[in-house]
Design an enzyme around this catalytic site. Structure first.
Site, PDB file in Angstrom:
ATOM      1  N   LYS A 151       5.054   9.560   8.713  1.00 29.67           N
ATOM      2  CA  LYS A 151       4.891   9.055  10.078  1.00 29.67           C
ATOM      3  C   LYS A 151       5.949   9.569  11.053  1.00 29.67           C
ATOM      4  O   LYS A 151       5.817  10.663  11.598  1.00 29.67           O
ATOM      5  CB  LYS A 151       4.855   7.523  10.018  1.00 29.67           C
ATOM      6  CG  LYS A 151       3.643   6.990   9.196  1.00 29.67           C
ATOM      7  CD  LYS A 151       3.592   5.500   9.144  1.00 29.67           C
ATOM      8  CE  LYS A 151       2.615   5.008   8.099  1.00 29.67           C
ATOM      9  NZ  LYS A 151       1.227   4.942   8.584  1.00 29.67           N
TER      10      LYS A 151
ATOM     11  N   TYR B 146       0.856  -1.191   0.000  1.00 27.60           N
ATOM     12  CA  TYR B 146       0.000   0.000   0.000  1.00 27.60           C
ATOM     13  C   TYR B 146       0.886   1.232   0.000  1.00 27.60           C
ATOM     14  O   TYR B 146       1.849   1.313   0.776  1.00 27.60           O
ATOM     15  CB  TYR B 146      -0.874  -0.021   1.258  1.00 27.60           C
ATOM     16  CG  TYR B 146      -1.766   1.185   1.441  1.00 27.60           C
ATOM     17  CD1 TYR B 146      -1.513   2.097   2.466  1.00 27.60           C
ATOM     18  CD2 TYR B 146      -2.861   1.408   0.618  1.00 27.60           C
ATOM     19  CE1 TYR B 146      -2.345   3.200   2.657  1.00 27.60           C
ATOM     20  CE2 TYR B 146      -3.696   2.507   0.809  1.00 27.60           C
ATOM     21  CZ  TYR B 146      -3.431   3.401   1.828  1.00 27.60           C
ATOM     22  OH  TYR B 146      -4.242   4.493   2.017  1.00 27.60           O
TER      23      TYR B 146
ATOM     24  N   ASP C 293       9.384   2.640  -0.610  1.00 31.18           N
ATOM     25  CA  ASP C 293       8.355   3.331   0.173  1.00 31.18           C
ATOM     26  C   ASP C 293       8.653   3.043   1.652  1.00 31.18           C
ATOM     27  O   ASP C 293       8.300   1.994   2.174  1.00 31.18           O
ATOM     28  CB  ASP C 293       6.956   2.835  -0.209  1.00 31.18           C
ATOM     29  CG  ASP C 293       5.889   3.515   0.634  1.00 31.18           C
ATOM     30  OD1 ASP C 293       4.684   3.343   0.310  1.00 31.18           O
ATOM     31  OD2 ASP C 293       6.234   4.207   1.611  1.00 31.18           O
TER      32      ASP C 293
END
Ligand code: KE4
Length: 435
Positions: A267, A144, A239
């Site tokens: 994050k 994702y 990623d």
């Protein structure tokens, strides 16, 4: 567990917010029941609005690597906010953050901030296409990269959880240049390059996929991706929104010794405030506006308050490098806590005679309810999701908050104590025996 106030809030939320949540995975649709509402968090704990205390292994999906409400982050946010919350003109924090990311991640020579991981991945893809002048992108089943139109194809996280890997509302043309391969499969990627000579702009990959639970790269797999992209003039994009600055100071690429062409982050670098970033080789990054032809922008990119929070997070994490006895080193602590949890959970499953594959990498983990190893999303789909649901709620009632989906990774922080983990493993031993 009394959740009267949470249920009242959820009923109210459903009137005004689709599904009552601002991000689907929070809706508990994968585990049943209503989500609880949190109004306070500190260290390894969160407290819901009914006053229930929970040991938190979601950690706002990764950012709270030092635990919640770390004093240095709170102080940094307060100090920054008092000077203004956004300027729309460069601020000094942006330079400090860019310099620090470039120092910590050798493959990153230049970096651009965004306000989410989705934006970072979307921008990295556009940049890869602009730099290579090619259109096709390879991604992996179950990985994702945010809700980017062209990447919501066989995606993980909430998309997988709802069994809708391909989202509605995305024209076929938008995903016609996206090619999906199984993770950890060498031959599949070789075949894609053979069938698309000189057409692949790049591969985007979660180096340690954390959006279909958690599974690890097979030995040599990341090295293979590095070699095949270089051989075909395609870019390797890591990623690291989830793994960045978590699996090592320099992220998964430091842990596995790989130098990608581009990387995305999020994050941890926001300390819990909205953030994303993408960076890599200067010759690629200099294709970005205002220098080059690839346009990318954001009103709140490099926001001073988010930068202050992210810098406080990072400086505290790296500040332990060699300046204190190694047992205080954040990454040594995170490794130890991860190993302690994994060992305890495996023992608990064995003693309860419940088949669990407990995958762990540093401070990330996932327990799959299957007796077969899990190396990709197809393996993950063998997990007994009914058992997972019962386990999730049993642990929640025991005061332990795990990710509300089989297809999410769990996280540890430096605030999780050995006692927290002993309590968690003890609860698991009891709950597993009821499954
Ligand atoms: P955001 O746009 O949510 O900041 O980042 C998207 C993203 C990109 N890449 C990776 C590897 C990610 O894990 C994410 C977001 N992670 C999910 C958790 N699986 C965020 C939680 C949510 O969607 O609410």
């Amino acid at each position: 567990m009394n959740r009267v106030k949470s249920d009242q809030l959820f009923a109210e939320a459903l009137k005004y917010i689709p599904g009552g949540v601002n991000s689907p995975v929070r809706a508990f649709r994968a585990v049943g029941g209503n989500p609880f509402f949190v109004n306070r968090a500190s260290g390894s704990k969160v407290w819901d609005v009914d006053g229930n205390e929970l040991i938190d292994y979601v950690l706002t999906w990764g950012p709270a690597i030092l635990g919640h409400a770390h004093p240095k982050i709170i102080a940094a946010v307060k100090a920054a906010a008092e000077l203004g919350t956004s300027f729309g003109i460069p601020n000094p924090h942006e330079v400090t953050m860019a310099k620090l990311i470039c120092e910590l991640v050798p493959s990153v020579q230049k970096v651009r901030m965004t306000s989410s991981g989705t934006e970072a991945c979307m921008s990295a893809i556009r940049l890869a296409r602009g730099f290579t002048k090619r259109d096709k992108i390879i991604k992996f089943d179950g990985c994702y990269h945010g809700h980017v139109d062209s990447l919501l194809v066989r995606a993980g996280s909430g998309a997988l959880t709802f069994g809708q890997p391909d989202s509605a509302g995305i024209p076929a043309a938008f995903t016609s240049h996206t090619i999906v391969a199984p993770y950890n499969d060498v031959e599949a990627v070789k075949a894609i390059f053979a069938a698309n000579k000189n057409e692949i702009a790049g591969i985007i990959v979660e180096p340690v996929p954390g959006n279909a639970g958690l599974y690890l790269p097979q030995p040599g797999y990341l090295e293979f991706l590095r070699e095949i992209t270089a051989a075909h003039g395609a870019l390797l994009i890591f990623d690291e929104v989830m793994t960045g600055f978590r699996l090592a100071r320099g992220g998964a690429q430091e842990r596995f010794g790989i130098r990608p062409d581009l990387s995305t982050f999020g994050k941890v670098i926001g300390g819990g405030l909205p953030v994303g970033a993408f960076g890599g080789r200067a010759e690629i990054m200099d294709c970005l506006a205002p220098l080059g032809p690839v346009y990318q922008a954001g009103t709140l990119s490099g926001n001073p308050v988010a930068m202050a929070a992210g810098l406080a997070n990072l400086e505290e994490l790296i500040g332990t490098r060699g300046t204190r006895p190694s047992e205080n080193d954040a990454y040594v602590l995170l490794e130890g806590r991860g190993a302690q949890l994994a060992a305890g959970m495996r023992d608990a499953a064995k003693s309860a005679n419940v088949p669990v594959q407990f995958n762990q990498c540093g401070s990330m983990f996932c327990g799959y309810f299957t007796d077969k190893p899990v190396h990709n999303v197809a393996d993950a789909m063998h997990s007994d999701r009914e058992r997972f649901k019962k386990f999730f709620h049993g642990m929640l009632d025991a005061g332990v908050y795990l990710a509300p989906s089989q297809f999410e990774s769990g996280f540890l922080s430096t605030a999780h104590t050995a006692a927290d983990i002993e309590k968690t493993v003890g609860a698991a031993a009891k709950v597993l025996r009821t499954l």
